[in-house]
Write a protein that holds these residues in place. Structure first.
Motif, PDB file in Angstrom:
ATOM      1  N   ALA A   1      12.405   1.767 -10.272  1.00  0.00           N
ATOM      2  CA  ALA A   1      11.844   2.966 -10.146  1.00  0.00           C
ATOM      3  C   ALA A   1      10.926   2.696  -9.122  1.00  0.00           C
ATOM      4  O   ALA A   1      10.043   1.716  -8.976  1.00  0.00           O
ATOM      5  CB  ALA A   1      11.041   3.177 -11.273  1.00  0.00           C
ATOM      6  N   ILE A   2      11.201   3.376  -7.800  1.00  0.00           N
ATOM      7  CA  ILE A   2      10.521   3.265  -6.531  1.00  0.00           C
ATOM      8  C   ILE A   2       9.544   4.250  -6.382  1.00  0.00           C
ATOM      9  O   ILE A   2       9.988   5.549  -6.254  1.00  0.00           O
ATOM     10  CB  ILE A   2      11.289   3.247  -5.492  1.00  0.00           C
ATOM     11  CG1 ILE A   2      12.561   2.222  -5.852  1.00  0.00           C
ATOM     12  CG2 ILE A   2      10.594   2.834  -4.220  1.00  0.00           C
ATOM     13  CD1 ILE A   2      13.660   2.433  -4.974  1.00  0.00           C
ATOM     14  N   GLY A   3       8.069   4.013  -6.576  1.00  0.00           N
ATOM     15  CA  GLY A   3       6.944   5.045  -6.363  1.00  0.00           C
ATOM     16  C   GLY A   3       6.535   4.984  -4.818  1.00  0.00           C
ATOM     17  O   GLY A   3       6.134   3.744  -4.428  1.00  0.00           O
TER      18      GLY A   3
ATOM     19  N   PRO B   1       0.881  -1.276   0.058  1.00  0.00           N
ATOM     20  CA  PRO B   1      -0.009  -0.120  -0.160  1.00  0.00           C
ATOM     21  C   PRO B   1       0.995   1.123   0.059  1.00  0.00           C
ATOM     22  O   PRO B   1       1.862   1.520   0.889  1.00  0.00           O
ATOM     23  CB  PRO B   1      -0.960  -0.122   1.405  1.00  0.00           C
ATOM     24  CG  PRO B   1      -0.845  -1.517   1.450  1.00  0.00           C
ATOM     25  CD  PRO B   1       0.546  -2.156   1.031  1.00  0.00           C
ATOM     26  N   GLY B   2       0.735   1.909  -0.981  1.00  0.00           N
ATOM     27  CA  GLY B   2       1.311   3.477  -1.063  1.00  0.00           C
ATOM     28  C   GLY B   2       2.838   3.171  -1.529  1.00  0.00           C
ATOM     29  O   GLY B   2       3.543   4.236  -1.669  1.00  0.00           O
ATOM     30  N   ARG B   3       3.244   2.024  -2.175  1.00  0.00           N
ATOM     31  CA  ARG B   3       4.765   1.839  -2.458  1.00  0.00           C
ATOM     32  C   ARG B   3       4.502   0.813  -3.543  1.00  0.00           C
ATOM     33  O   ARG B   3       4.291  -0.354  -3.385  1.00  0.00           O
ATOM     34  CB  ARG B   3       5.532   1.619  -1.230  1.00  0.00           C
ATOM     35  CG  ARG B   3       6.949   1.318  -1.738  1.00  0.00           C
ATOM     36  CD  ARG B   3       7.988   1.070  -0.735  1.00  0.00           C
ATOM     37  NE  ARG B   3       9.105   0.928  -0.892  1.00  0.00           N
ATOM     38  CZ  ARG B   3       9.915  -0.014  -1.496  1.00  0.00           C
ATOM     39  NH1 ARG B   3       9.259  -1.407  -1.849  1.00  0.00           N
ATOM     40  NH2 ARG B   3      11.017  -0.030  -1.751  1.00  0.00           N
ATOM     41  N   VAL B   4       5.243   1.077  -4.716  1.00  0.00           N
ATOM     42  CA  VAL B   4       5.344  -0.071  -5.785  1.00  0.00           C
ATOM     43  C   VAL B   4       7.008   0.230  -6.313  1.00  0.00           C
ATOM     44  O   VAL B   4       7.387   1.338  -6.302  1.00  0.00           O
ATOM     45  CB  VAL B   4       4.591  -0.038  -7.106  1.00  0.00           C
ATOM     46  CG1 VAL B   4       3.160  -0.059  -6.464  1.00  0.00           C
ATOM     47  CG2 VAL B   4       4.673   1.563  -7.708  1.00  0.00           C
ATOM     48  N   VAL B   5       7.505  -0.871  -6.922  1.00  0.00           N
ATOM     49  CA  VAL B   5       8.720  -0.841  -7.489  1.00  0.00           C
ATOM     50  C   VAL B   5       8.762  -1.721  -8.810  1.00  0.00           C
ATOM     51  O   VAL B   5       8.306  -2.694  -8.860  1.00  0.00           O
ATOM     52  CB  VAL B   5       9.722  -1.599  -6.720  1.00  0.00           C
ATOM     53  CG1 VAL B   5      11.284  -1.642  -7.421  1.00  0.00           C
ATOM     54  CG2 VAL B   5       9.995  -1.039  -5.311  1.00  0.00           C
ATOM     55  N   PHE B   6       9.133  -0.993  -9.725  1.00  0.00           N
ATOM     56  CA  PHE B   6       9.213  -1.423 -11.241  1.00  0.00           C
ATOM     57  C   PHE B   6      10.692  -1.732 -11.569  1.00  0.00           C
ATOM     58  O   PHE B   6      11.549  -0.909 -11.054  1.00  0.00           O
ATOM     59  CB  PHE B   6       8.729  -0.399 -12.317  1.00  0.00           C
ATOM     60  CG  PHE B   6       7.116  -0.545 -12.267  1.00  0.00           C
ATOM     61  CD1 PHE B   6       6.661  -1.479 -13.198  1.00  0.00           C
ATOM     62  CD2 PHE B   6       6.479   0.383 -11.581  1.00  0.00           C
ATOM     63  CE1 PHE B   6       5.300  -1.490 -13.015  1.00  0.00           C
ATOM     64  CE2 PHE B   6       5.175   0.495 -11.779  1.00  0.00           C
ATOM     65  CZ  PHE B   6       4.594  -0.466 -12.368  1.00  0.00           C
TER      66      PHE B   6
ATOM     67  N   ALA C   1       2.543  12.084  -5.693  1.00  0.00           N
ATOM     68  CA  ALA C   1       3.660  10.915  -5.710  1.00  0.00           C
ATOM     69  C   ALA C   1       4.761  11.240  -6.005  1.00  0.00           C
ATOM     70  O   ALA C   1       4.876  12.351  -6.837  1.00  0.00           O
ATOM     71  CB  ALA C   1       2.950   9.649  -6.442  1.00  0.00           C
ATOM     72  N   GLN C   2       5.790  10.284  -5.786  1.00  0.00           N
ATOM     73  CA  GLN C   2       7.108  10.885  -6.032  1.00  0.00           C
ATOM     74  C   GLN C   2       7.581   9.433  -6.461  1.00  0.00           C
ATOM     75  O   GLN C   2       7.208   8.412  -6.008  1.00  0.00           O
ATOM     76  CB  GLN C   2       7.961  11.511  -5.096  1.00  0.00           C
ATOM     77  CG  GLN C   2       8.321  10.447  -3.926  1.00  0.00           C
ATOM     78  CD  GLN C   2       9.192  11.075  -2.907  1.00  0.00           C
ATOM     79  OE1 GLN C   2       9.838  11.748  -3.082  1.00  0.00           O
ATOM     80  NE2 GLN C   2       9.332  10.434  -1.912  1.00  0.00           N
ATOM     81  N   ALA C   3       8.594   9.331  -7.478  1.00  0.00           N
ATOM     82  CA  ALA C   3       9.426   8.234  -7.635  1.00  0.00           C
ATOM     83  C   ALA C   3      10.778   8.789  -8.118  1.00  0.00           C
ATOM     84  O   ALA C   3      11.167   9.530  -8.383  1.00  0.00           O
ATOM     85  CB  ALA C   3       8.879   7.630  -8.952  1.00  0.00           C
ATOM     86  N   GLN C   4      11.642   7.422  -7.531  1.00  0.00           N
ATOM     87  CA  GLN C   4      13.088   7.384  -7.564  1.00  0.00           C
ATOM     88  C   GLN C   4      13.539   6.502  -8.503  1.00  0.00           C
ATOM     89  O   GLN C   4      13.115   5.357  -8.297  1.00  0.00           O
ATOM     90  CB  GLN C   4      13.845   7.399  -6.406  1.00  0.00           C
ATOM     91  CG  GLN C   4      13.508   8.512  -5.286  1.00  0.00           C
ATOM     92  CD  GLN C   4      14.171   8.514  -4.017  1.00  0.00           C
ATOM     93  OE1 GLN C   4      14.691   7.518  -3.619  1.00  0.00           O
ATOM     94  NE2 GLN C   4      14.410   9.649  -3.369  1.00  0.00           N
TER      95      GLN C   4
END
Length: 166
Positions: free
Chosen positions: A123-125, A54-59, A137-140
């Motif tokens: 890519a970590i959102g 919840p609130g975080r994903v990684v591609f 939202a942000q992503a690195q």
């Protein structure tokens, strides 16, 4: 002789139908598990959804020559696509059944050059803030050593999925 790359994808309408029929976190978990087909863009660029909470994903993506711009490094549009996917999916992971999100804007800062020698990138959102109609939202984008390659922020619009898609 030129290089070639072939790929295929499933009908995206079935995926859109599934998105409206379950909570965002469940939808993304089904995608990650392979029980739903990936969206066509995943096959076009060849990136994968690796983590969902919840609130975080990684591609993730392993850069290839097919991602290059004319000066021999990965095109910024590839970065932007990964970062947009991570940011908006992080928001989607917080939404109830019958709700969806789309990006209103995307601001990207490119910090390092990426080539095939960079190796896999992630890519970590994450969700920064969520209201009833919009979310931030942000992503690195980071390499295997967690060096920051690019950063993005995205405003996302939240909306009900039309009943025909739910």
């Amino acid at each position: 002789m030129g290089r070639t790359r072939t790929y295929q994808w499933e009908d995206p309408e079935a995926l859109a139908q599934a998105a409206g029929s379950m909570a965002g976190i469940d939808f993304l978990r089904e995608l990650r598990a392979g029980r739903l087909p990936g969206p066509p863009i995943n096959y076009t660029i060849d990136f994968a959804l690796d983590e969902v909470e919840p609130g975080r994903v990684v591609f993730s993506l392993t850069p290839g020559e097919e991602h290059y711009n004319p000066i021999g490094s990965v095109h910024g549009g590839i970065f932007a696509t990964l970062l947009d996917s991570a940011a908006s999916s992080a928001v989607q992971s917080t939404l109830p059944q019958g709700m969806a999100t789309t990006s209103l804007d995307l601001t990207v800062k490119f910090l390092r050059r990426v080539t095939v020698d960079t190796g896999p990138v992630r890519a970590i959102g994450t969700v920064v803030s969520k209201g009833r109609q919009t979310a931030l939202a942000q992503a690195q984008l980071v390499d295997a050593e967690d060096r920051l390659l690019a950063h993005a922020t995205s405003s996302c619009m939240l909306f009900p999925v039309p009943p025909s898609q739910a």
